[in-house]
Design a protein around this motif. Structure first.
Motif, PDB file in Angstrom:
ATOM      1  N   ARG A   1       0.833  -1.215   0.000  1.00  9.27           N
ATOM      2  CA  ARG A   1       0.000   0.000   0.000  1.00  9.27           C
ATOM      3  C   ARG A   1       0.864   1.261   0.000  1.00  9.27           C
ATOM      4  N   GLU A   2       1.942   1.253   0.785  1.00 10.47           N
ATOM      5  CA  GLU A   2       2.835   2.416   0.823  1.00 10.47           C
ATOM      6  C   GLU A   2       3.536   2.618  -0.517  1.00 10.47           C
ATOM      7  N   GLN A   3       3.922   1.548  -1.154  1.00  4.52           N
ATOM      8  CA  GLN A   3       4.650   1.637  -2.423  1.00  4.52           C
ATOM      9  C   GLN A   3       3.765   2.125  -3.568  1.00  4.52           C
ATOM     10  N   PHE A   4       2.533   1.616  -3.637  1.00  4.16           N
ATOM     11  CA  PHE A   4       1.692   1.884  -4.802  1.00  4.16           C
ATOM     12  C   PHE A   4       0.518   2.816  -4.519  1.00  4.16           C
ATOM     13  N   GLY A   5       0.310   3.164  -3.267  1.00 10.97           N
ATOM     14  CA  GLY A   5      -0.786   4.073  -2.936  1.00 10.97           C
ATOM     15  C   GLY A   5      -2.130   3.492  -3.322  1.00 10.97           C
ATOM     16  N   ASP A   6      -2.964   4.332  -3.921  1.00 13.64           N
ATOM     17  CA  ASP A   6      -4.314   3.908  -4.291  1.00 13.64           C
ATOM     18  C   ASP A   6      -4.374   3.170  -5.623  1.00 13.64           C
ATOM     19  N   ARG A   7      -3.294   3.244  -6.384  1.00 17.00           N
ATOM     20  CA  ARG A   7      -3.354   2.591  -7.700  1.00 17.00           C
ATOM     21  C   ARG A   7      -3.022   1.110  -7.565  1.00 17.00           C
ATOM     22  N   GLU A   8      -3.652   0.331  -8.401  1.00 17.05           N
ATOM     23  CA  GLU A   8      -3.425  -1.110  -8.381  1.00 17.05           C
ATOM     24  C   GLU A   8      -2.253  -1.442  -9.313  1.00 17.05           C
ATOM     25  N   PRO A   9      -1.190  -2.040  -8.761  1.00 14.02           N
ATOM     26  CA  PRO A   9      -0.026  -2.332  -9.604  1.00 14.02           C
ATOM     27  C   PRO A   9      -0.305  -3.489 -10.560  1.00 14.02           C
ATOM     28  N   GLY A  10       0.413  -3.482 -11.669  1.00 19.45           N
ATOM     29  CA  GLY A  10       0.325  -4.599 -12.601  1.00 19.45           C
ATOM     30  C   GLY A  10       1.031  -5.817 -12.014  1.00 19.45           C
ATOM     31  N   THR A  11       0.765  -6.964 -12.582  1.00 18.27           N
ATOM     32  CA  THR A  11       1.345  -8.209 -12.090  1.00 18.27           C
ATOM     33  C   THR A  11       2.867  -8.165 -12.094  1.00 18.27           C
ATOM     34  N   ASP A  12       3.462  -7.724 -13.187  1.00 17.96           N
ATOM     35  CA  ASP A  12       4.929  -7.666 -13.279  1.00 17.96           C
ATOM     36  C   ASP A  12       5.502  -6.674 -12.278  1.00 17.96           C
ATOM     37  N   GLU A  13       4.839  -5.553 -12.115  1.00 18.60           N
ATOM     38  CA  GLU A  13       5.299  -4.522 -11.177  1.00 18.60           C
ATOM     39  C   GLU A  13       5.264  -5.044  -9.735  1.00 18.60           C
ATOM     40  N   LEU A  14       4.185  -5.740  -9.392  1.00 19.39           N
ATOM     41  CA  LEU A  14       4.058  -6.319  -8.050  1.00 19.39           C
ATOM     42  C   LEU A  14       5.098  -7.424  -7.858  1.00 19.39           C
ATOM     43  N   HIS A  15       5.295  -8.246  -8.859  1.00 24.52           N
ATOM     44  CA  HIS A  15       6.306  -9.312  -8.811  1.00 24.52           C
ATOM     45  C   HIS A  15       7.689  -8.711  -8.537  1.00 24.52           C
TER      46      HIS A  15
END
Length: 178
Positions: free
Chosen positions: A134-148
């Motif tokens: 949550r701290e890293q991406f805030g309110d936006r939902e990260p893509g699968t590769d970005e989260l990986h």
């Protein structure tokens, strides 16, 4: 796994995969030698080994207190400490939460020591991880590769090797590690 062979199936994680190196002393060494080994950071105990890393005893700082420097380790060690095999699942050790498990092969050769986590500790770590996302991406939902990539980098930042991080991420994705 106990003999360095690959393991198949989805039963893990296994204790052997999480075992860390542990300081050792040979059976013919003394209390002074063990005290020197325990001066290192995070050193809690010394495994006494004979021959080809055969675990024969365990010595912690408490056992060393009051013993003369030249006392043989064989006189102060806990003989043949209980151990678990590398192929034991982490979940099967839940009743030992907070303890450290000595990991040996079936023929008694030292693999390392693994911290045993209970369900509550796992849940706390998961909550911490979710907060970091949550701290890293805030309110936006990260893509699968970005989260990986974020999770892999976090594993490495916490001390895992790149290879281990890749293996864990593959397992998380339900893939076979390459």
């Amino acid at each position: 796994m106990a003999y360095g062979l690959p393991v198949e199936g989805d039963d893990g994680p296994f204790v052997g995969e999480q075992a860390d190196p542990v300081p050792t002393c040979r059976a013919d060494q003394t209390v002074a030698d063990a005290r020197n080994v325990l001066e290192g950071p995070d050193a809690r105990e010394v495994v006494v080994v004979a021959g080809d890393d055969l675990a024969v005893g365990l010595v912690d700082a408490e056992r060393l207190d009051g013993a003369a420097h030249d006392t043989p380790l064989l006189d102060v060690m806990a003989v043949v400490p209980s151990s678990v095999r590398p192929s034991v699942t982490v979940g099967s050790l839940a009743e030992r939460e907070g303890e450290r498990a000595l990991v040996t092969t079936s023929d008694g050769r030292l693999v390392g020591v693994a911290a045993v986590k209970g369900q509550q500790q796992v849940e706390q770590e998961l909550d911490s991880l979710m907060e970091a996302v949550r701290e890293q991406f805030g309110d936006r939902e990260p893509g699968t590769d970005e989260l990986h990539d974020f999770l892999r980098d976090r594993l490495i930042d916490e001390g895992r090797s790149a290879e281990e991080a890749d293996r864990l991420m593959a397992e998380l994705a339900g893939e076979s590690p390459s």
